[in-house]
Design a protein around this motif. Structure first.
Motif, PDB file in Angstrom:
ATOM      1  N   ARG A 121      -4.028 -36.469  62.653  1.00 30.57           N
ATOM      2  CA  ARG A 121      -4.520 -37.728  63.202  1.00 30.57           C
ATOM      3  C   ARG A 121      -3.879 -37.972  64.564  1.00 30.57           C
ATOM      4  N   ASP A 122      -4.531 -38.872  65.345  1.00 31.90           N
ATOM      5  CA  ASP A 122      -3.888 -39.313  66.575  1.00 31.90           C
ATOM      6  C   ASP A 122      -3.105 -40.588  66.292  1.00 31.90           C
ATOM      7  N   GLU A 123      -2.546 -41.203  67.345  1.00 34.22           N
ATOM      8  CA  GLU A 123      -1.677 -42.364  67.148  1.00 34.22           C
ATOM      9  C   GLU A 123      -2.422 -43.596  66.633  1.00 34.22           C
ATOM     10  N   THR A 124      -3.748 -43.627  66.758  1.00 34.21           N
ATOM     11  CA  THR A 124      -4.521 -44.777  66.271  1.00 34.21           C
ATOM     12  C   THR A 124      -4.996 -44.593  64.831  1.00 34.21           C
ATOM     13  N   GLY A 125      -4.804 -43.407  64.258  1.00 31.18           N
ATOM     14  CA  GLY A 125      -5.248 -43.139  62.896  1.00 31.18           C
ATOM     15  C   GLY A 125      -6.523 -42.322  62.819  1.00 31.18           C
ATOM     16  N   ARG A 126      -7.113 -41.951  63.974  1.00 32.96           N
ATOM     17  CA  ARG A 126      -8.359 -41.184  63.973  1.00 32.96           C
ATOM     18  C   ARG A 126      -8.110 -39.763  63.501  1.00 32.96           C
ATOM     19  N   ILE A 127      -8.957 -39.279  62.583  1.00 34.38           N
ATOM     20  CA  ILE A 127      -8.823 -37.922  62.053  1.00 34.38           C
ATOM     21  C   ILE A 127      -9.300 -36.914  63.095  1.00 34.38           C
ATOM     22  N   LEU A 128      -8.478 -35.916  63.368  1.00 35.59           N
ATOM     23  CA  LEU A 128      -8.794 -34.929  64.394  1.00 35.59           C
ATOM     24  C   LEU A 128      -9.244 -33.596  63.798  1.00 35.59           C
ATOM     25  N   SER A 129      -8.761 -33.268  62.596  1.00 36.92           N
ATOM     26  CA  SER A 129      -9.106 -32.006  61.960  1.00 36.92           C
ATOM     27  C   SER A 129      -9.568 -32.292  60.536  1.00 36.92           C
ATOM     28  N   ASP A 130     -10.749 -31.746  60.175  1.00 31.43           N
ATOM     29  CA  ASP A 130     -11.360 -32.160  58.906  1.00 31.43           C
ATOM     30  C   ASP A 130     -12.080 -31.017  58.211  1.00 31.43           C
ATOM     31  N   ASN A 131     -11.657 -29.799  58.442  1.00 34.07           N
ATOM     32  CA  ASN A 131     -12.382 -28.648  57.908  1.00 34.07           C
ATOM     33  C   ASN A 131     -11.845 -28.263  56.533  1.00 34.07           C
ATOM     34  N   GLU A 132     -11.858 -29.232  55.596  1.00 33.14           N
ATOM     35  CA  GLU A 132     -11.394 -28.983  54.240  1.00 33.14           C
ATOM     36  C   GLU A 132     -12.510 -29.352  53.268  1.00 33.14           C
ATOM     37  N   TYR A 133     -12.648 -28.550  52.198  1.00 32.35           N
ATOM     38  CA  TYR A 133     -13.749 -28.727  51.268  1.00 32.35           C
ATOM     39  C   TYR A 133     -13.265 -29.331  49.966  1.00 32.35           C
ATOM     40  N   GLY A 134     -14.221 -29.932  49.217  1.00 32.13           N
ATOM     41  CA  GLY A 134     -13.841 -30.613  47.996  1.00 32.13           C
ATOM     42  C   GLY A 134     -14.948 -30.609  46.968  1.00 32.13           C
ATOM     43  N   THR A 135     -15.048 -31.720  46.225  1.00 31.59           N
ATOM     44  CA  THR A 135     -16.008 -31.853  45.135  1.00 31.59           C
ATOM     45  C   THR A 135     -17.069 -32.880  45.516  1.00 31.59           C
ATOM     46  N   LEU A 136     -18.069 -33.031  44.652  1.00 34.09           N
ATOM     47  CA  LEU A 136     -19.091 -34.052  44.870  1.00 34.09           C
ATOM     48  C   LEU A 136     -18.462 -35.433  44.945  1.00 34.09           C
ATOM     49  N   GLU A 137     -17.505 -35.706  44.066  1.00 34.34           N
ATOM     50  CA  GLU A 137     -16.863 -37.023  44.051  1.00 34.34           C
ATOM     51  C   GLU A 137     -16.081 -37.281  45.336  1.00 34.34           C
ATOM     52  N   SER A 138     -15.273 -36.305  45.747  1.00 34.32           N
ATOM     53  CA  SER A 138     -14.488 -36.518  46.977  1.00 34.32           C
ATOM     54  C   SER A 138     -15.403 -36.666  48.180  1.00 34.32           C
ATOM     55  N   ASP A 139     -16.517 -35.928  48.185  1.00 31.52           N
ATOM     56  CA  ASP A 139     -17.476 -36.029  49.288  1.00 31.52           C
ATOM     57  C   ASP A 139     -18.080 -37.423  49.349  1.00 31.52           C
ATOM     58  N   ALA A 140     -18.389 -38.000  48.181  1.00 26.51           N
ATOM     59  CA  ALA A 140     -18.999 -39.335  48.142  1.00 26.51           C
ATOM     60  C   ALA A 140     -18.068 -40.383  48.740  1.00 26.51           C
TER      61      ALA A 140
END
Length: 448
Positions: A121-140
């Motif tokens: 994340r940056d200093e404001t809380g914005r996500i910068l890296s997000d290339n992680e996979y999960g389940t249907l529930e986590s995706d929702a």
């Protein structure tokens, strides 16, 4: 489930998952394009889960025709590419698969993983890296609003609702999943989406979802200007453009995107002009006519260009042209701090602005040359909007309308009592010196 507790405020209950069978909802697979069905069944037959998700499900439940149908799956991008030969992988922050069948392109995403402290994340809380996979529930629960977190399952034609989206569609509410401030900090563009989705569906924004927007609006400064250019197009080049403009203005978002436009809206005539331009664009979209971001941005920034050009002044043609060119440079340079307008749009914008003073020159060859200018039609449409807002006389717009349909140029209105014709004064040739005409030289034709 512990990770969900970090997503929701302490006083908010985590919604219970609900699966709605086909007999209890109105969506039919016959409403999906053929390419979407081919992707869904292709993934299913290959042993993967496949769902239509987001706006496609939301809009159908709200009784609207979706613009596109996004697909979510447990297949990884490389696995999607092995299933479909026409697949192309794009993106860096999160890889997305584009699958083409004929002219139709389906966007297919792998289920995203849960948010953890390990996300960059940056200093404001914005996500910068997000290339992680999960389940249907986590995706929702990674999705922004409850109405965007409903999944149509191609295996049994049911709808899976993790976040209470069905109830919010029935109630006409746009509600953030989880803590609104936390989710806006993760991606500030969600504040723009809240306004756009609410106006598109004629829903209201939930009070808790709306509460932090004005305070967090400056977070949009952290978003790349090129991305914000696209977001403004989505907001203001659509049928709900006027409502979106007012929403952006109300929540303090427009000041972070187009501060010059936001300041100009305080003038009633300017608001009339901009709203007329947006309504004109909406009408063209409804009539399936072409629209251009160049015309949209030309209208949004014209009040600032016009005001600056008037301050710079100028009496003759050369001075007026120089003033409007300088004003255009200054306004575009200022707007680039917030939104980057590609050159393929900024060049025609400049031409539309530069042609406006030439509409005052209605005598002889100048008017004829303007009628044949490649950008005449766009500039003329722009002139009509200015007349509608009372910025220029309606007689001027009517004259140019007649000039296009008549044989020859229409007669000019009578000269004003003070002797001024309304046209910029020509630069007078100085007598004597190099400017003196010899007696044996022919005179130049008028208005050449």
């Amino acid at each position: 489930m512990n990770w969900l507790k970090t997503l929701f405020p302490r006083n908010k209950k985590i919604p219970a998952t609900r699966r709605v069978p086909r007999a209890e909802h109105p969506i039919s697979r016959s409403q999906f394009p053929s390419g979407t069905l081919k992707v869904l069944y292709g993934l299913k037959d290959a042993g993967f889960q496949a769902y239509v998700v987001g706006g496609g499900v939301r809009d159908l439940l709200a009784g609207m025709e979706p613009k596109d149908f996004d697909i979510a799956t447990d297949a990884r991008p490389e696995e999607i590419r092995r299933v479909f030969r026409s697949c192309r992988l794009i993106g860096r922050r999160f890889v997305i698969a584009h699958v083409r069948f004929g002219d139709e392109i389906s966007e297919v995403t792998t289920f995203r993983g849960q948010i953890t402290d390990s996300h960059e994340r940056d200093e404001t809380g914005r996500i910068l890296s997000d290339n992680e996979y999960g389940t249907l529930e986590s995706d929702a629960f990674r999705r922004d609003f409850t109405v965007n977190a409903m999944y149509y399952d191609i295996r049994d034609f049911s709808i899976v609702d993790f976040a209470g989206g069905l109830e919010d569609v029935k109630a006409g509410v746009v509600r953030m999943i989880g803590d609104p401030e936390l989710r806006y900090r993760e991606d500030p563009v969600r504040m723009l989406r809240a306004v756009r989705i609410a106006n598109k569906l004629r829903f209201r924004i939930d009070k808790d979802t709306a509460a932090p927007i004005r305070r967090l609006a400056p977070l949009l400064r952290e978003i790349p200007p090129a991305r914000l250019f696209d977001e403004v197009i989505k907001l203001l080049q659509c049928r709900d453009a006027v409502a979106n403009l007012n929403g952006l203005n109300e929540y303090g978002l427009l000041a972070q995107l187009l501060p010059q436009t936001d300041a100009a809206l305080a003038q009633p005539q300017t608001r009339v002009f901009i709203e007329a331009a947006l309504a004109n664009t909406a009408d063209r979209i409804a009539g399936e006519q072409t629209v251009s971001p160049a015309f949209l941005y030309a209208a949004l920034l014209w009040p600032a260009v016009n005001a600056r050009q008037k301050k710079l002044g100028g009496e003759d043609v050369v001075q007026v042209n120089a003033a409007i060119a300088q004003a255009s440079d200054e306004v575009l340079a200022q707007s680039a701090k917030y939104i980057v307008i590609p050159k393929r749009f900024s060049v025609p914008m400049r031409e539309i602005w530069a042609l406006q003073p030439r509409f005052d020159m209605r005598r002889g060859g100048r008017a004829q040359r303007l009628l044949t200018h490649p950008r005449f039609r766009a500039a003329y449409d722009f002139l009509l909007l200015r007349a509608q807002a009372g910025e220029v006389p309606q007689e001027l717009a009517d004259w140019w309308t007649q000039a296009q349909i008549g044989e020859g140029l229409p007669p000019l209105a009578p000269v004003a009592p003070d002797g001024e014709s309304g046209e910029p004064r020509k630069r007078r040739r100085r007598r004597g010196g190099r400017g003196r005409r010899r007696a044996d030289q022919p005179t130049s034709p008028s208005n050449a």
